[in-house]
Design an enzyme around this catalytic site. Sequence first.
Site, mmCIF file in Angstrom:
data_model
loop_
_atom_site.group_PDB
_atom_site.id
_atom_site.type_symbol
_atom_site.label_atom_id
_atom_site.label_comp_id
_atom_site.label_asym_id
_atom_site.label_seq_id
_atom_site.Cartn_x
_atom_site.Cartn_y
_atom_site.Cartn_z
ATOM 1 N N GLU A 1 1.323 3.659 2.108
ATOM 2 C CA GLU A 1 2.085 3.931 3.322
ATOM 3 C C GLU A 1 3.360 3.102 3.371
ATOM 4 O OE1 GLU A 1 -2.333 3.961 4.628
ATOM 5 O OE2 GLU A 1 -1.096 3.176 2.987
ATOM 6 N N HIS B 1 0.829 -1.189 0.000
ATOM 7 C CA HIS B 1 0.000 0.000 0.000
ATOM 8 C C HIS B 1 0.875 1.255 0.000
ATOM 9 C CE1 HIS B 1 -3.794 -2.202 1.714
ATOM 10 N NE2 HIS B 1 -3.365 -2.702 0.568
ATOM 11 N N CYS C 1 -1.240 -1.433 7.388
ATOM 12 C CA CYS C 1 -0.386 -0.245 7.299
ATOM 13 C C CYS C 1 -0.239 0.428 8.658
ATOM 14 C CB CYS C 1 -0.974 0.740 6.285
ATOM 15 S SG CYS C 1 -0.856 0.143 4.579
ATOM 16 N N GLY D 1 -32.171 4.441 -20.649
ATOM 17 C CA GLY D 1 -33.343 5.002 -20.000
ATOM 18 C C GLY D 1 -33.764 4.215 -18.781
ATOM 19 N N THR E 1 -32.824 2.247 -24.731
ATOM 20 C CA THR E 1 -33.687 1.446 -23.866
ATOM 21 C C THR E 1 -33.029 1.158 -22.523
ATOM 22 O OG1 THR E 1 -34.759 0.408 -25.774
ATOM 23 C CG2 THR E 1 -34.993 -0.689 -23.640
ATOM 24 N N LEU E 2 -31.823 0.588 -22.561
ATOM 25 C CA LEU E 2 -31.123 0.264 -21.319
ATOM 26 C C LEU E 2 -30.669 1.537 -20.604
ATOM 27 C CD1 LEU E 2 -30.013 -1.811 -19.380
ATOM 28 C CD2 LEU E 2 -28.008 -2.069 -20.853
ATOM 29 N N GLY F 1 -27.747 1.473 -25.851
ATOM 30 C CA GLY F 1 -28.753 2.249 -26.561
ATOM 31 C C GLY F 1 -29.753 2.902 -25.618
#
Length: 365
Positions: A46, A44, A78, A302, A299-300, A297
């Site tokens: 740190e 990470h 950490c 919306g 449809t999906l 498109g």
Amino acid sequence: MARAIQLAERGRLTTDPNPRVGCVLVRDGVIVGEGWHRRAGEPHAERFALVTAGDRARGATAYVTLEPCCHHGRTPPCTDGLIEAGVARVVCAMVDPNPLVAGQGIAQLRAAGIATETGVREAEARALNPGFVKRMAQGRPYVRCKLAASLDGRTAMASGESQWISSEAARRDVHRLRARSSAILTGIGTVLADDPSLNVRLDASELEGMGSADEIRQPLRVVADSFWRMPTTARMLGLPGETLVAGVEHLPERIAALEAAGAQVVVCPQHLGRVDLTALMETLAKRAVNEVLLETGPTLAGAAVSAGLVDEIILYLAPHLMGESAQGLFDLPWVEAMADRVALDIQDVRRVGPDLRIRVRPCLG
């Protein structure tokens, strides 16, 4: 902290599903160590900063964009590293929304006698990880809906022809959006009409924050296919990366055929006879999907807006007209009066090649 946020940005395309985190160690007004999280399974931020600082970390202040972890995952906590290094103070931009941490890291540091502070440049830190924050807090990913339209708001001709509405510059910009996304979601209608690849087709050297030696992570491709019409010969099934097909009925033969072709499948609850998009988003969150790019498109698109699932809309507006017979952007049959309109909050407008890129957020109550 500003420097820590800059460092965290370097992991924008590589850390998924982990959050993007940066860390800076300061002693006597001088930066003695810094680092950022590069990818899951690696140290990470740190830990990187502590290594670069060495003995100079003792008595230093650590500026971290996210509360240090205090649990054993693929890497050690950490908090242990900061305590062992003798850091005197830790300043966190925000508390980690992960229930495994959620303030416990700060409490552990305080118990060890380390002074702590939180909330420094918190809004900027949250903006680094909208998907991770939402997944941890709400159990759903952050959803961006990407659309390309003509100046009169049309996305395809009446015949379905849609290549290419936007410019090459805009399309390259979309590939950068794909590169930062955990998953790309489309509908079966788009697959049947266009047979899209839905992958990142840029070299690593063309993506900010990646060197030419870095491998591009292909996002999960997701197809909402209520009735399992996905062709086993679909182009995306033969490409690097994973494809997930979501339907609503358990049809063993169709499912087996798709799995044999390389797809993963999931049977979702249905809403109005189609895949329940809310349930699908929850399923994706359980797969550690942070950010979804919706490329589909009207449809999906919306349906996703109507369900309140879209956090952000990115519209590439091309300087031409396509006429009234062409398709629109969103199917919103419930919008029948001016009072039903979906309000949008404009976040950013900029030019990309000859096109305009408009970024908005729906103001759904």
